[in-house]
Design an enzyme around this catalytic site. Structure first.
Site, PDB file in Angstrom:
ATOM      1  N   ASP A  14       0.829  -1.201   0.000  1.00  0.00           N
ATOM      2  CA  ASP A  14       0.000   0.000   0.000  1.00  0.00           C
ATOM      3  C   ASP A  14       0.869   1.259   0.000  1.00  0.00           C
ATOM      4  O   ASP A  14       1.977   1.255   0.534  1.00  0.00           O
ATOM      5  CB  ASP A  14      -0.903  -0.035   1.245  1.00  0.00           C
ATOM      6  CG  ASP A  14      -2.095   0.885   1.102  1.00  0.00           C
ATOM      7  OD1 ASP A  14      -2.308   1.450   0.004  1.00  0.00           O
ATOM      8  OD2 ASP A  14      -2.820   1.053   2.090  1.00  0.00           O
ATOM      9  N   ASN A  62     -10.397  -2.992  -6.733  1.00  0.00           N
ATOM     10  CA  ASN A  62      -9.590  -1.985  -7.445  1.00  0.00           C
ATOM     11  C   ASN A  62     -10.168  -1.648  -8.823  1.00  0.00           C
ATOM     12  O   ASN A  62      -9.805  -0.632  -9.414  1.00  0.00           O
ATOM     13  CB  ASN A  62      -8.130  -2.425  -7.585  1.00  0.00           C
ATOM     14  CG  ASN A  62      -7.345  -2.358  -6.289  1.00  0.00           C
ATOM     15  OD1 ASN A  62      -6.388  -3.091  -6.086  1.00  0.00           O
ATOM     16  ND2 ASN A  62      -7.729  -1.472  -5.388  1.00  0.00           N
TER      17      ASN A  62
END
Ligand code: FPP
Length: 233
Positions: A14, A62
């Site tokens: 991340d 996503n």
């Protein structure tokens, strides 16, 4: 007693977007920098004695991002696999991709199948890339496979236990020992829910493109201090 090196490490990579913004770039260039970092980090992780590395490269959620960013990530995985294939073969690393093939472009599926095929005979080191992956979806897909077998009389309900369920997941992988999520976010975000039930977690502030070999050594040091009890005393 100190823990030794974890057998199976997971990394939730991340912070690429924030890394890009911090450096005055568009978000996608953060992913490129993340992929460059991953190239060297994968090789390093195996030199430390880790046997299996799983990374979260693209979640089913996503797809909600801008088309431009999604396309960039799709092209990035193709390039990553095509460019790194010879290194994985040279270093005898088996590459697996866990996730749903639904909604993936045919060139992405071809790249995935190409790298899995080229590395399928290796056994000692496993690099598992979670791509178009969701932990709950994996459990649902696994249930469907098992129910299908039961309905076809190929499997008896009484033989269903935790080991059998593990063997029906996208890939038959060992349990995760250690999960690292970079960038300071304190969530697991649907990453390998089944496999992480007794994993130790570590949340460094470092953004993924900066999470280098030195940072990985610090993470291993942290793991070595954890006391794992697996529900015992
Ligand atoms: C999360 O950061 C990261 C991703 C959604 C993609 C991770 C992908 C890579 C590291 C590239 C390498 C992967 C391959 C093999 C294609 P974010 O965009 O959510 O960052 P932010 O939270 O700072 O916005």
């Amino acid at each position: 007693m100190e823990n030794s090196v974890p057998n199976h490490v997971g990394i939730i990579m991340d912070g690429n977007g924030r890394w890009a913004v911090k450096h005055g770039m568009i978000r996608s260039l953060g992913h490129k920098k993340g992929a460059d970092n991953l190239k060297s980090l994968v090789q390093y992780v195996f030199t430390k004695g880790v046997k299996c590395l799983s990374v979260y490269a693209f979640s089913t959620e996503n797809f909600k991002r801008d088309k431009e960013e999604v396309d960039y990530l799709m092209n990035l995985i193709i390039k990553f696999f095509n460019k790194e294939k010879s290194t994985f073969v040279k270093n005898k690393i088996k590459v697996l991709v866990s996730g749903s093939k639904d909604n993936l472009r045919s060139d992405v599926i071809a790249a995935i199948e190409g790298i899995e095929e080229a590395t399928k005979d290796f056994t000692d080191k496993v690099f598992n890339v979670c791509f178009n992956y969701g932990g709950r979806l994996e459990i649902v897909d696994t249930l469907k496979k098992i129910i299908d077998k039961v309905q076809n009389n190929e499997l008896d309900i009484s033989s269903i236990d935790e080991n059998l369920v593990s063997s029906y997941m996208y890939k038959d992988l060992p349990d995760l020992d250690f999960v690292i999520r970079t960038s300071g976010e304190l969530r697991t975000s649907n990453f390998m829910l089944w496999q992480s039930s007794y994993a130790e977690y570590y949340f460094p502030e470092t953004l993924f493109p900066d999470f280098d070999e030195k940072e990985f050594d610090i993470a291993l040091e942290e793991y070595s201090k954890r006391k794992r009890r697996f529900g015992g005393v």
